[in-house]
Design a protein around this motif. Structure first.
Motif, PDB file in Angstrom:
ATOM      1  N   UNK A 196      26.292  19.406  51.097  1.00  0.00           N
ATOM      2  CA  UNK A 196      24.908  19.482  50.608  1.00  0.00           C
ATOM      3  C   UNK A 196      24.217  18.120  50.548  1.00  0.00           C
ATOM      4  N   UNK A 197      24.885  17.050  50.082  1.00  0.00           N
ATOM      5  CA  UNK A 197      24.199  15.746  50.075  1.00  0.00           C
ATOM      6  C   UNK A 197      23.747  15.302  51.465  1.00  0.00           C
ATOM      7  N   UNK A 198      24.536  15.603  52.488  1.00  0.00           N
ATOM      8  CA  UNK A 198      24.166  15.235  53.856  1.00  0.00           C
ATOM      9  C   UNK A 198      22.961  16.039  54.332  1.00  0.00           C
ATOM     10  N   UNK A 199      22.967  17.341  54.047  1.00  0.00           N
ATOM     11  CA  UNK A 199      21.831  18.185  54.428  1.00  0.00           C
ATOM     12  C   UNK A 199      20.560  17.719  53.737  1.00  0.00           C
ATOM     13  N   UNK A 200      20.685  17.411  52.461  1.00  0.00           N
ATOM     14  CA  UNK A 200      19.525  16.954  51.694  1.00  0.00           C
ATOM     15  C   UNK A 200      18.999  15.634  52.238  1.00  0.00           C
ATOM     16  N   UNK A 201      19.909  14.736  52.575  1.00  0.00           N
ATOM     17  CA  UNK A 201      19.489  13.422  53.084  1.00  0.00           C
ATOM     18  C   UNK A 201      18.796  13.561  54.440  1.00  0.00           C
ATOM     19  N   UNK A 202      19.353  14.370  55.312  1.00  0.00           N
ATOM     20  CA  UNK A 202      18.737  14.577  56.624  1.00  0.00           C
ATOM     21  C   UNK A 202      17.345  15.167  56.481  1.00  0.00           C
ATOM     22  N   UNK A 203      17.190  16.133  55.585  1.00  0.00           N
ATOM     23  CA  UNK A 203      15.899  16.777  55.383  1.00  0.00           C
ATOM     24  C   UNK A 203      14.835  15.783  54.935  1.00  0.00           C
ATOM     25  N   UNK A 204      15.217  14.825  54.096  1.00  0.00           N
ATOM     26  CA  UNK A 204      14.248  13.880  53.549  1.00  0.00           C
ATOM     27  C   UNK A 204      14.081  12.622  54.400  1.00  0.00           C
ATOM     28  N   UNK A 205      15.119  12.266  55.177  1.00  0.00           N
ATOM     29  CA  UNK A 205      15.095  10.980  55.880  1.00  0.00           C
ATOM     30  C   UNK A 205      15.342  11.132  57.379  1.00  0.00           C
ATOM     31  N   UNK A 206      14.987  12.297  57.938  1.00  0.00           N
ATOM     32  CA  UNK A 206      15.238  12.552  59.355  1.00  0.00           C
ATOM     33  C   UNK A 206      14.582  11.516  60.266  1.00  0.00           C
ATOM     34  N   UNK A 207      13.510  10.879  59.798  1.00  0.00           N
ATOM     35  CA  UNK A 207      12.769   9.945  60.648  1.00  0.00           C
ATOM     36  C   UNK A 207      13.414   8.565  60.727  1.00  0.00           C
ATOM     37  N   UNK A 208      14.469   8.330  59.962  1.00  0.00           N
ATOM     38  CA  UNK A 208      15.137   7.035  59.942  1.00  0.00           C
ATOM     39  C   UNK A 208      16.449   7.102  60.721  1.00  0.00           C
ATOM     40  N   UNK A 209      16.994   5.966  61.143  1.00  0.00           N
ATOM     41  CA  UNK A 209      18.303   5.977  61.804  1.00  0.00           C
ATOM     42  C   UNK A 209      19.380   6.482  60.840  1.00  0.00           C
ATOM     43  N   UNK A 210      20.219   7.411  61.278  1.00  0.00           N
ATOM     44  CA  UNK A 210      21.261   8.005  60.438  1.00  0.00           C
ATOM     45  C   UNK A 210      22.553   8.057  61.237  1.00  0.00           C
ATOM     46  N   UNK A 211      23.627   7.596  60.636  1.00  0.00           N
ATOM     47  CA  UNK A 211      24.932   7.648  61.297  1.00  0.00           C
ATOM     48  C   UNK A 211      25.823   8.688  60.629  1.00  0.00           C
TER      49      UNK A 211
END
Length: 313
Positions: A196-211
């Motif tokens: 869930x923390x990963x899903x939440x982070x992607x939803x809010x910060x999809x526009x930034x680089x994510x590894x």
């Protein structure tokens, strides 16, 4: 002894209307069977449910929570659950879906960053609020449904104000859980909730680089275990989910703005227009330019193609 069968998790993706991003599911078709589903499911938006008749069980975080007519349920994004009615009955519901940070970002301004409570960490029974204990919550929720169903003049303005009041009540009710979370410490989530923390982070910060390494760290998992667990639950790889999220946001921009395709690709996190065009065409079956032209005349939704690509139910 045979191994216990793992539950199937369904991701039910709802695309919200552009002009007023609130989705209402209502009517006689939303009767819940008394047959327990073998599948848990979760959504990409906050779900508010209103039970109008009968009773039954809602399973949340492995906890069986009873509900009855007059109850209001609040379920955050990415929280697996299932609902079934009492024997020989079919409870009637209405459902509201919306994303608070999207709907209220201009109203709350400085409070926006800490606006949405971390509901998936509360006990399941706290996600069901009774009419007797919370009459104001029941009044606000049912009033929103009526406004959206009747669509009288200025219904969107009225529904917006009611939704804002309802969400403030939700924040007040769950404010006590902030202290509980602090006392318990930063504990890892278990089972289906671990990503869930990963899903939440992607939803809010999809526009930034994510590894993937960063997402795995958020979930307190090794990178290898995170990849495996994410695919097991979502039916797709973490980076494919990130790409799908970015493309869905791009579809919203293509439909609702006159921004250039290059500008939109950068806004949603792509660093090259060629990569954006390639991913968009693969997911949507058309180039961004072709899709925008078609969407303007056909009110096309991003939902179906993305669901078909990922295999989510």
């Amino acid at each position: 002894m045979p191994r216990k069968k793992k539950p199937v998790i369904e991701y039910r993706h709802y695309s919200l209307p552009i002009q007023f991003p609130v989705l209402l599911l209502s009517g006689d078709r939303w009767r819940i069977s008394d047959i327990k589903s073998e599948h848990l499911h979760f959504h990409n938006h906050l779900e508010i449910g209103i039970c109008y008749s009968d009773s039954g069980i809602m399973e949340i975080k492995g906890e069986a929570v009873p509900f009855k007519a007059g109850d209001i349920t609040f379920l955050p994004r990415f929280l697996p659950h299932t609902t079934y009615s009492s024997k020989d009955s079919a409870s009637l519901w209405s459902y509201l879906f919306f994303s608070p940070e999207e709907l209220f970002q201009h109203s709350f301004k400085s409070a926006y960053s800490s606006f949405e409570p971390n509901l998936w960490r509360v006990q399941g029974r706290n996600c069901v609020l009774s009419k007797e204990q919370h009459p104001k919550v029941y009044y606000l929720a049912t009033s929103i449904v009526e406004e959206l169903k009747e669509q009288r003049p200025y219904y969107q303005e009225s529904a917006y104000g009611l939704l804002q009041s309802l969400y403030i009540e939700l924040l007040r009710i769950y404010s006590a859980n902030e202290l509980l979370i602090e006392q318990e410490g930063d504990q890892s989530l278990k089972g289906e909730f671990v990503i869930s923390p990963a899903l939440e982070y992607i939803t809010k910060h999809y526009m930034t680089p994510i590894t993937i390494d960063f997402l795995a760290e958020l979930c307190h998992l090794s990178t290898t275990h995170f990849r495996r667990k994410f695919h097991e639950i979502m039916g797709t790889a973490p980076l494919d989910f990130l790409t799908s999220t970015r493309i869905e946001e791009a579809c919203k921009q293509l439909k609702s703005t006159d921004d250039s395709i290059l500008s939109i690709s950068e806004q949603v996190g792509f660093h090259s227009i060629s990569s954006f065009n390639r991913c968009f065409s693969r997911l949507m079956g058309a180039s961004p330019k072709e899709w925008r032209k078609s969407a303007q005349s056909e009110a096309q939704s991003a939902k179906a193609s993305i669901l078909e690509f990922t295999g989510w139910v």
